[in-house]
Design a protein around this motif. Structure first.
Motif, PDB file in Angstrom:
ATOM      1  N   ASN A 173      19.070 -24.929  20.199  1.00 27.12           N
ATOM      2  CA  ASN A 173      18.818 -23.812  19.287  1.00 27.12           C
ATOM      3  C   ASN A 173      19.957 -22.793  19.318  1.00 27.12           C
ATOM      4  O   ASN A 173      20.349 -22.260  18.280  1.00 27.12           O
ATOM      5  CB  ASN A 173      17.490 -23.136  19.619  1.00 27.12           C
ATOM      6  CG  ASN A 173      16.303 -23.990  19.233  1.00 27.12           C
ATOM      7  OD1 ASN A 173      16.410 -24.905  18.427  1.00 27.12           O
ATOM      8  ND2 ASN A 173      15.158 -23.697  19.816  1.00 27.12           N
ATOM      9  N   ALA A 174      20.493 -22.524  20.500  1.00 26.84           N
ATOM     10  CA  ALA A 174      21.608 -21.577  20.610  1.00 26.84           C
ATOM     11  C   ALA A 174      22.844 -22.119  19.886  1.00 26.84           C
ATOM     12  O   ALA A 174      23.516 -21.390  19.149  1.00 26.84           O
ATOM     13  CB  ALA A 174      21.926 -21.296  22.075  1.00 26.84           C
ATOM     14  N   TRP A 175      23.155 -23.397  20.073  1.00 24.71           N
ATOM     15  CA  TRP A 175      24.319 -23.990  19.404  1.00 24.71           C
ATOM     16  C   TRP A 175      24.121 -24.058  17.894  1.00 24.71           C
ATOM     17  O   TRP A 175      25.060 -23.835  17.126  1.00 24.71           O
ATOM     18  CB  TRP A 175      24.613 -25.385  19.966  1.00 24.71           C
ATOM     19  CG  TRP A 175      25.416 -25.310  21.220  1.00 24.71           C
ATOM     20  CD1 TRP A 175      24.963 -25.450  22.495  1.00 24.71           C
ATOM     21  CD2 TRP A 175      26.811 -25.042  21.331  1.00 24.71           C
ATOM     22  NE1 TRP A 175      25.988 -25.278  23.389  1.00 24.71           N
ATOM     23  CE2 TRP A 175      27.141 -25.032  22.698  1.00 24.71           C
ATOM     24  CE3 TRP A 175      27.815 -24.800  20.404  1.00 24.71           C
ATOM     25  CZ2 TRP A 175      28.426 -24.795  23.161  1.00 24.71           C
ATOM     26  CZ3 TRP A 175      29.101 -24.567  20.869  1.00 24.71           C
ATOM     27  CH2 TRP A 175      29.398 -24.566  22.227  1.00 24.71           C
ATOM     28  N   THR A 176      22.911 -24.352  17.454  1.00 30.48           N
ATOM     29  CA  THR A 176      22.632 -24.399  16.018  1.00 30.48           C
ATOM     30  C   THR A 176      22.780 -23.006  15.405  1.00 30.48           C
ATOM     31  O   THR A 176      23.350 -22.849  14.323  1.00 30.48           O
ATOM     32  CB  THR A 176      21.220 -24.960  15.759  1.00 30.48           C
ATOM     33  OG1 THR A 176      21.113 -26.242  16.391  1.00 30.48           O
ATOM     34  CG2 THR A 176      20.951 -25.117  14.276  1.00 30.48           C
ATOM     35  N   PHE A 207      26.815 -19.023  12.152  1.00 28.46           N
ATOM     36  CA  PHE A 207      27.800 -17.949  12.006  1.00 28.46           C
ATOM     37  C   PHE A 207      29.192 -18.482  11.685  1.00 28.46           C
ATOM     38  O   PHE A 207      30.011 -17.780  11.103  1.00 28.46           O
ATOM     39  CB  PHE A 207      27.865 -17.094  13.275  1.00 28.46           C
ATOM     40  CG  PHE A 207      26.669 -16.219  13.446  1.00 28.46           C
ATOM     41  CD1 PHE A 207      26.502 -15.093  12.665  1.00 28.46           C
ATOM     42  CD2 PHE A 207      25.698 -16.541  14.369  1.00 28.46           C
ATOM     43  CE1 PHE A 207      25.389 -14.287  12.807  1.00 28.46           C
ATOM     44  CE2 PHE A 207      24.584 -15.743  14.524  1.00 28.46           C
ATOM     45  CZ  PHE A 207      24.426 -14.617  13.741  1.00 28.46           C
ATOM     46  N   LYS A 208      29.461 -19.722  12.062  1.00 25.77           N
ATOM     47  CA  LYS A 208      30.776 -20.310  11.814  1.00 25.77           C
ATOM     48  C   LYS A 208      30.844 -21.028  10.472  1.00 25.77           C
ATOM     49  O   LYS A 208      31.914 -21.474  10.066  1.00 25.77           O
ATOM     50  CB  LYS A 208      31.114 -21.273  12.949  1.00 25.77           C
ATOM     51  CG  LYS A 208      31.250 -20.559  14.288  1.00 25.77           C
ATOM     52  CD  LYS A 208      31.390 -21.526  15.427  1.00 25.77           C
ATOM     53  CE  LYS A 208      32.787 -22.078  15.453  1.00 25.77           C
ATOM     54  NZ  LYS A 208      33.014 -22.965  16.600  1.00 25.77           N
ATOM     55  N   SER A 257      31.185 -18.220  23.145  1.00 25.50           N
ATOM     56  CA  SER A 257      30.567 -19.460  23.615  1.00 25.50           C
ATOM     57  C   SER A 257      29.130 -19.212  24.053  1.00 25.50           C
ATOM     58  O   SER A 257      28.770 -18.101  24.445  1.00 25.50           O
ATOM     59  CB  SER A 257      31.346 -20.022  24.805  1.00 25.50           C
ATOM     60  OG  SER A 257      32.653 -20.331  24.428  1.00 25.50           O
ATOM     61  N   VAL A 258      28.336 -20.264  24.021  1.00 21.34           N
ATOM     62  CA  VAL A 258      26.966 -20.204  24.525  1.00 21.34           C
ATOM     63  C   VAL A 258      27.026 -20.254  26.049  1.00 21.34           C
ATOM     64  O   VAL A 258      27.705 -21.106  26.624  1.00 21.34           O
ATOM     65  CB  VAL A 258      26.123 -21.377  23.977  1.00 21.34           C
ATOM     66  CG1 VAL A 258      24.755 -21.417  24.639  1.00 21.34           C
ATOM     67  CG2 VAL A 258      25.983 -21.273  22.465  1.00 21.34           C
ATOM     68  N   THR A 259      26.329 -19.315  26.694  1.00 18.34           N
ATOM     69  CA  THR A 259      26.309 -19.261  28.158  1.00 18.34           C
ATOM     70  C   THR A 259      24.878 -19.107  28.653  1.00 18.34           C
ATOM     71  O   THR A 259      23.985 -18.695  27.911  1.00 18.34           O
ATOM     72  CB  THR A 259      27.144 -18.076  28.695  1.00 18.34           C
ATOM     73  OG1 THR A 259      26.621 -16.864  28.147  1.00 18.34           O
ATOM     74  CG2 THR A 259      28.603 -18.220  28.335  1.00 18.34           C
ATOM     75  N   ASN A 260      24.677 -19.426  29.929  1.00 15.68           N
ATOM     76  CA  ASN A 260      23.384 -19.249  30.565  1.00 15.68           C
ATOM     77  C   ASN A 260      23.168 -17.763  30.807  1.00 15.68           C
ATOM     78  O   ASN A 260      23.999 -17.102  31.417  1.00 15.68           O
ATOM     79  CB  ASN A 260      23.357 -20.008  31.892  1.00 15.68           C
ATOM     80  CG  ASN A 260      22.012 -19.909  32.570  1.00 15.68           C
ATOM     81  OD1 ASN A 260      21.315 -18.911  32.470  1.00 15.68           O
ATOM     82  ND2 ASN A 260      21.645 -20.957  33.276  1.00 15.68           N
ATOM     83  N   ARG A 261      22.044 -17.246  30.340  1.00 15.93           N
ATOM     84  CA  ARG A 261      21.743 -15.824  30.508  1.00 15.93           C
ATOM     85  C   ARG A 261      20.360 -15.625  31.122  1.00 15.93           C
ATOM     86  O   ARG A 261      19.636 -14.696  30.784  1.00 15.93           O
ATOM     87  CB  ARG A 261      21.853 -15.110  29.170  1.00 15.93           C
ATOM     88  CG  ARG A 261      23.267 -15.241  28.604  1.00 15.93           C
ATOM     89  CD  ARG A 261      23.549 -14.271  27.550  1.00 15.93           C
ATOM     90  NE  ARG A 261      24.916 -14.449  27.058  1.00 15.93           N
ATOM     91  CZ  ARG A 261      25.462 -13.664  26.165  1.00 15.93           C
ATOM     92  NH1 ARG A 261      24.792 -12.659  25.667  1.00 15.93           N
ATOM     93  NH2 ARG A 261      26.696 -13.871  25.761  1.00 15.93           N
TER      94      ARG A 261
END
Length: 159
Positions: free
Chosen positions: A87-90, A95-96, A116-120
């Motif tokens: 879901n985060a990558w989608t 946005f791109k 980039s997508v990171t663990n939060r």
């Protein structure tokens, strides 16, 4: 003045349709959604670019415009790590691609940088809140109009 509600509304509607998950405002007043969801919020104060605003006279108005930058944070929540990441990558992809064009055409907001997508993950007491997230930096024009004040008379003193 910036139309923050318009910016947020367009992003929430576009992301929700693209990802297929509910998108809500971080720390909103509604109930926590069931299953997977994404949150968004303005995370960085609005700051101007270098230099001074452009000042123009348009009729009886004084118009000041300058480029401002702001950042929004997006977090993907779910119990399953793969679903969170997907879901985060989608959302990031929106946005791109399609989101980049929609924001620019409809509300004059440009996507300047997608992180980039990171663990939060964070720990609330003894419970871990599992999430993946990313930041997006935007750029837009802040336009401020005011009445033009004319100096009709003044006294000139000689020294």
């Amino acid at each position: 003045m910036l139309a923050l509600e318009n910016i947020r509304t367009l992003i929430i509607a576009g992301l929700s349709a693209h990802v297929g998950q509910e998108v809500v405002v971080t720390n909103g007043t509604g109930d926590k959604p069931e299953g997977a969801w994404i949150t968004c919020d303005f995370s960085d104060v609005f700051h101007s670019s270098r230099g001074f605003p452009v000042v123009m006279q348009l009729g009886d108005k004084l118009v000041k415009s300058e480029t401002v930058h702001f950042t929004m944070t997006y977090l993907s929540f779910d119990d399953d790590n793969v679903v969170r990441l997907q879901n985060a990558w989608t959302a990031r992809d929106w946005f791109k691609s399609k989101g980049h064009a929609e924001l620019k055409e409809k509300i004059n907001v440009v996507v300047a940088k997608v992180e980039s997508v990171t663990n939060r993950d964070i720990q609330n007491g003894t419970v871990w809140e599992r999430r993946q997230g990313f930041d997006v930096e935007f750029r837009t024009l802040d336009i401020l109009e005011s009445d033009l004040e004319w100096i009709e008379q003044t006294k000139i003193q000689r020294s």
